[in-house]
Design an enzyme around this catalytic site. Structure first.
Site, PDB file in Angstrom:
ATOM      1  N   ASP A 139      55.990  39.106  79.365  1.00  9.55           N
ATOM      2  CA  ASP A 139      55.036  38.086  79.831  1.00  9.55           C
ATOM      3  C   ASP A 139      55.456  36.822  79.082  1.00  9.55           C
ATOM      4  OD1 ASP A 139      52.797  37.165  81.230  1.00  9.55           O
ATOM      5  OD2 ASP A 139      51.511  37.433  79.488  1.00  9.55           O
ATOM      6  N   ARG A 189      49.290  34.814  65.631  1.00 10.31           N
ATOM      7  CA  ARG A 189      48.894  35.384  66.923  1.00 10.31           C
ATOM      8  C   ARG A 189      48.985  36.914  66.894  1.00 10.31           C
ATOM      9  NH1 ARG A 189      48.514  32.190  71.411  1.00 10.31           N
ATOM     10  NH2 ARG A 189      49.482  33.712  72.784  1.00 10.31           N
ATOM     11  N   CYS A 233      53.008  32.311  83.672  1.00 12.18           N
ATOM     12  CA  CYS A 233      51.856  31.650  84.297  1.00 12.18           C
ATOM     13  C   CYS A 233      52.284  30.237  84.692  1.00 12.18           C
ATOM     14  CB  CYS A 233      50.635  31.665  83.385  1.00 12.18           C
ATOM     15  SG  CYS A 233      50.905  30.924  81.792  1.00 12.18           S
ATOM     16  N   ALA A 244      53.237  39.752  73.452  1.00  7.41           N
ATOM     17  CA  ALA A 244      51.977  40.433  73.733  1.00  7.41           C
ATOM     18  C   ALA A 244      50.682  39.702  73.370  1.00  7.41           C
ATOM     19  CB  ALA A 244      51.976  41.788  73.051  1.00  7.41           C
ATOM     20  N   ALA A 245      50.702  38.764  72.426  1.00 10.89           N
ATOM     21  CA  ALA A 245      49.424  38.180  71.969  1.00 10.89           C
ATOM     22  C   ALA A 245      48.857  37.224  73.025  1.00 10.89           C
ATOM     23  CB  ALA A 245      49.638  37.421  70.667  1.00 10.89           C
ATOM     24  N   GLY A 263      46.825  39.806  73.838  1.00  7.88           N
ATOM     25  CA  GLY A 263      46.659  41.235  74.102  1.00  7.88           C
ATOM     26  C   GLY A 263      46.013  41.605  75.423  1.00  7.88           C
ATOM     27  N   GLY A 264      45.850  40.635  76.324  1.00  4.53           N
ATOM     28  CA  GLY A 264      45.237  40.954  77.623  1.00  4.53           C
ATOM     29  C   GLY A 264      46.005  42.063  78.337  1.00  4.53           C
ATOM     30  N   LYS A 265      47.305  41.882  78.427  1.00  3.61           N
ATOM     31  CA  LYS A 265      48.090  42.881  79.171  1.00  3.61           C
ATOM     32  C   LYS A 265      48.296  44.133  78.323  1.00  3.61           C
ATOM     33  CE  LYS A 265      49.884  39.227  81.936  1.00  3.61           C
ATOM     34  NZ  LYS A 265      49.357  38.132  81.074  1.00  3.61           N
TER      35      LYS A 265
HETATM   36  N1  SAM Z   1      50.893  38.829  77.229  1.00  2.00           N
HETATM   37  C1  SAM Z   1      49.880  38.031  76.593  1.00  2.00           C
HETATM   38  C2  SAM Z   1      48.534  38.388  77.158  1.00  2.00           C
HETATM   39  O1  SAM Z   1      48.449  38.907  78.275  1.00  2.00           O
HETATM   40  O2  SAM Z   1      47.532  38.204  76.456  1.00  2.00           O
HETATM   41  C3  SAM Z   1      50.192  36.544  76.713  1.00  2.00           C
HETATM   42  C4  SAM Z   1      51.560  36.203  76.187  1.00  2.00           C
HETATM   43  S1  SAM Z   1      51.951  34.498  76.189  1.00  2.00           S
HETATM   44  C5  SAM Z   1      52.157  34.169  77.846  1.00  2.00           C
HETATM   45  C6  SAM Z   1      53.565  34.491  75.559  1.00  2.00           C
HETATM   46  C7  SAM Z   1      53.712  34.888  74.120  1.00  2.00           C
HETATM   47  O3  SAM Z   1      55.100  34.825  73.774  1.00  2.00           O
HETATM   48  C8  SAM Z   1      52.983  33.994  73.127  1.00  2.00           C
HETATM   49  O4  SAM Z   1      52.085  34.742  72.369  1.00  2.00           O
HETATM   50  C9  SAM Z   1      54.092  33.407  72.256  1.00  2.00           C
HETATM   51  O5  SAM Z   1      53.732  33.299  70.896  1.00  2.00           O
HETATM   52  C10 SAM Z   1      55.215  34.407  72.433  1.00  2.00           C
HETATM   53  N2  SAM Z   1      56.560  33.803  72.191  1.00  2.00           N
HETATM   54  C11 SAM Z   1      56.865  32.513  71.938  1.00  2.00           C
HETATM   55  N3  SAM Z   1      58.188  32.376  71.746  1.00  2.00           N
HETATM   56  C12 SAM Z   1      58.730  33.587  71.857  1.00  2.00           C
HETATM   57  C13 SAM Z   1      60.048  34.081  71.755  1.00  2.00           C
HETATM   58  N4  SAM Z   1      61.079  33.299  71.498  1.00  2.00           N
HETATM   59  N5  SAM Z   1      60.232  35.403  71.929  1.00  2.00           N
HETATM   60  C14 SAM Z   1      59.189  36.208  72.207  1.00  2.00           C
HETATM   61  N6  SAM Z   1      57.928  35.792  72.327  1.00  2.00           N
HETATM   62  C15 SAM Z   1      57.697  34.507  72.149  1.00  2.00           C
END
Ligand code: SAM
Length: 458
Positions: free
Chosen positions: A178, A139, A231, A111-112, A114-116
Site C-alpha cells: 500500500d 508510525r 490512494c 502498514a501504518a 494499520g487499516g489494511k
Molecule cells: N497501509 C496503511 C493503512 O492501510 O493504514 C497505509 C499506508 S500509507 C499509504 C504508506 C506508508 O508507507 C506510510 O506509513 C509511510 O510511512 C510508509 N513509507 C514511506 N516511505 C516508505 C518507503 N520508502 N518504504 C516503505 N514504506 C514507506
C-alpha cells in the site's frame, strides 16, 4: 484550499471535460464515513451498528459499513475496545484481492497506521500470520497500538526498510504494497494532501514505489499474490508503476483469479499485462480515490525460500509452572506456544509461532502475538495487550461491567468507583467489550489503562 491547478488540468485532459469536472466536484464534496467491524470481538453487531448509525453495508467488504454521519469516535468505548476500525470504504476492497487468506502468511510492507493490516489479520485467522512493516518509527508505534487493540494475536509488527523484508525470500503467500504516494485520492478528506501535492512529488513517489515493488517481489513465493495499491489517481504511480515492474519481472507475473465485482459498485476495472486493476473515483464509487491491482508470481518462477542467518536468540523458554499459569488466561492454550521475550511472557497461535521466532531472530520486531505479562509468585501480572486479546479467557479473573460514563472515566485514567470492582485484579468491560485492567485494594482502585492510550479530549 482549492485543488492544485496542475492536477485539475491533468484530470480534465485525461478524463475529458465532463468527467474531469465531475471528479473535481466530488473532491469538493463531503466524504462518506465508514467502519469495518472486528468479527472476533465486536460483540452484538446489530446493537453496535445501530449505536454507530450504520446506514448500509460496504458492498465489497463483508464487515464494512457506511455510517449516516461521523460520530465522535473518541467518546465511543467500543472504538477503544477494538470492536471496529474507522476505515475509508475504497481501501476495504483489498480484502477481496487477497482471495482465501485463511492460514496464509501475509506481508503488509507499508502498514501504518494499520487499516489494511487489521483487515488482513481478520482474514488470515489463527492459522495465518500477518507481518506488518512500517519504515517510520513513530508510525510503527501507532501501528503496534492498533494491532494490539485489534486483538487477533496473529500479527508481527516490524520497523524496517523494505529491503530487510525482501531478504525473507519467497516467505510469503501474499505481499501487499500500500505504497506511499502523492495522495490525490485524499484531496477530499485531507486538505494537507492538497497542500503537499506537486508534480515533482508524483515523480519522487513513483521512483520510491519501483524500489518497494522489487523488494515485495523477492519476499513473495512462487504462486503467491501481489496486491499493489495507492490512494492517488495519476498513471505514473498506478498503471505506470506496474508497467515499469513488468519491464523487469516479465513472465514471472501471472494472472490472479478475478474477484467477482458488480458494475453498480462504480469501480473502473482494467488490465496492465497480467495485473487486474481497480480504480475508485469518488464521483463513481462510494469511497475515497483509490487504485488497487493484483497479480500472482508464476508458480514456476525462480525463488526458493531463504531466511537470512539468525543474528540473535530472542525467544526464551519458560518453565512448566509459568506455562500453566499462562494457559489459565487463554481459551485454547493447547493451540498456543508461550515463550519469554526480554523479560515479558508472550503467547502466539501455534501454527505460526516458529515463523515469528525466525523473524524475530533476523529483524527488529516491535510486537508480535500477545504480550501476556510477567509471572510473580505463580500469578500473572498482565500486560494491557492481554485485555484486548479476543481469546482471553474471562474465567481467569473477575469481570467488572461498567457504564459508558464509567468506561470513559477509565479510558481517561480517571478515578473509579471501588464498588464496581471485586477486590484484586479486574477486567474492565462495557457492554461486554474489554477495555483493560484495574486493581482494587480496599477502597482504592489502581487504574491500569496505559497512559499513552488515554483519552485526552474532554
Ligand atoms: N497501509 C496503511 C493503512 O492501510 O493504514 C497505509 C499506508 S500509507 C499509504 C504508506 C506508508 O508507507 C506510510 O506509513 C509511510 O510511512 C510508509 N513509507 C514511506 N516511505 C516508505 C518507503 N520508502 N518504504 C516503505 N514504506 C514507506
Amino acid at each position: 484550499m482549492a485543488l492544485p491547478a496542475e492536477f485539475v488540468q491533468r484530470v480534465l485532459r485525461e478524463l475529458g471535460a465532463e468527467e474531469g469536472a465531475a471528479l473535481c466536484a466530488a473532491l469538493d464534496g463531503v466524504p462518506p464515513v465508514s467502519v469495518r467491524l472486528n468479527g472476533a470481538k465486536c460483540g452484538n453487531a446489530e446493537e453496535l451498528l445501530c449505536a454507530l448509525g450504520a446506514a448500509q453495508p460496504v458492498p465489497w467488504c463483508a464487515d464494512g459499513w457506511y455510517l449516516a454521519e461521523r460520530p465522535q469516535f473518541t467518546f465511543d468505548p467500543a472504538f477503544h475496545a477494538g470492536a471496529y476500525y474507522v476505515q475509508e470504504a475504497s481501501s476495504q476492497f483489498v480484502g477481496l484481492l487477497a482471495g482465501d487468506a485463511a492460514g496464509r502468511r501475509i506481508l503488509d510492507l507499508c502498514a501504518a497506521p494499520g487499516g489494511k493490516t487489521t483487515l488482513y489479520a481478520s482474514l488470515a485467522g489463527p492459522q495465518g500470520l500477518v507481518v506488518a512493516n512500517e519504515i517510520d518509527r513513530r508510525r510503527a508505534q501507532v501501528l503496534a497500538d492498533n494491532v494490539r487493540k485489534w486483538g487477533t494475536g496473529n500479527v508481527a509488527v516490524t520497523c524496517c526498510e523494505p529491503r530487510a523484508l525482501g531478504d525473507l525470500e519467497a516467505w510469503f503467500d501474499v505481499v501487499a504494497v500500500d505504497a506511499p504516494c502523492s495522495g490525490e485520492g485524499m484531496f477530499r478528506k485531507d486538505m494537507g494532501a492538497r497542500e503537499e501535492w506537486s508534480e515533482n512529488n508524483v515523480r519522487l513517489c513513483a521512483a520510491r514505489q519501483d524500489g518497494i515493488l522489487r523488494e515485495a517481489w523477492r519476499a513473495l513465493k512462487p504462486g503467491g499474490r501481489l496486491i499493489y495499491s495507492t490512494c492517488t489517481f495519476n498513471r505514473e504511480e498506478d498503471e505506470g508503476t506496474l508497467e515499469r515492474m513488468l519491464a523487469w519481472a516479465g513472465d514471472e507475473v501471472a494472472e490472479a483469479p478475478a474477484p467477482a465485482t458488480d458494475e453498480v459498485w462504480g469501480i473502473v476495472c482494467g488490465r496492465v499485462g497480467a495485473f487486474r486493476t481497480y480504480r475508485f473515483y469518488p464521483h463513481k464509487a462510494c469511497g475515497e480515490g483509490f487504485f488497487a491491482a493484483v497479480a500472482c508470481k508464476a508458480p514456476d518462477a525462480e525463488g526458493r525460500m531463504k531466511t537470512p542467518k539468525a543474528c540473535r536468540t530472542v525467544f526464551g523458554q519458560i518453565d512448566k509452572a509459568a506455562a500453566a499459569e499462562l494457559s489459565r488466561w487463554v481459551l485454547r492454550p493447547e493451540q498456543m506456544r508461550f515463550a519469554s521475550v526480554a523479560g515479558t511472557l508472550y503467547g502466539w497461535p501455534a501454527a505460526q509461532a516458529d515463523a515469528v521466532r525466525q523473524l524475530s531472530e533476523v529483524l527488529p520486531v516491535i510486537c508480535s502475538g500477545v504480550a501476556m505479562g510477567q509471572v510473580f509468585k505463580g500469578r500473572l501480572r498482565p500486560e494491557p495487550a492481554l485485555a484486548f486479546y479476543a481469546e482471553l479467557d474471562r474465567g481467569a479473573l473477575p469481570v467488572a461491567e461498567v457504564s459508558r460514563e464509567e468506561a470513559l472515566d477509565y479510558l481517561r485514567r480517571g478515578d473509579m468507583r471501588p464498588d464496581a470492582l471485586t477486590e484484586g485484579l479486574n477486567l474492565i468491560c462495557t457492554q461486554g467489550r474489554a477495555l483493560g485492567f484495574a486493581k482494587r485494594i480496599d477502597r482504592r482502585v489502581n487504574n491500569m489503562y496505559p497512559s499513552a492510550l488515554r483519552i485526552l479530549k474532554q
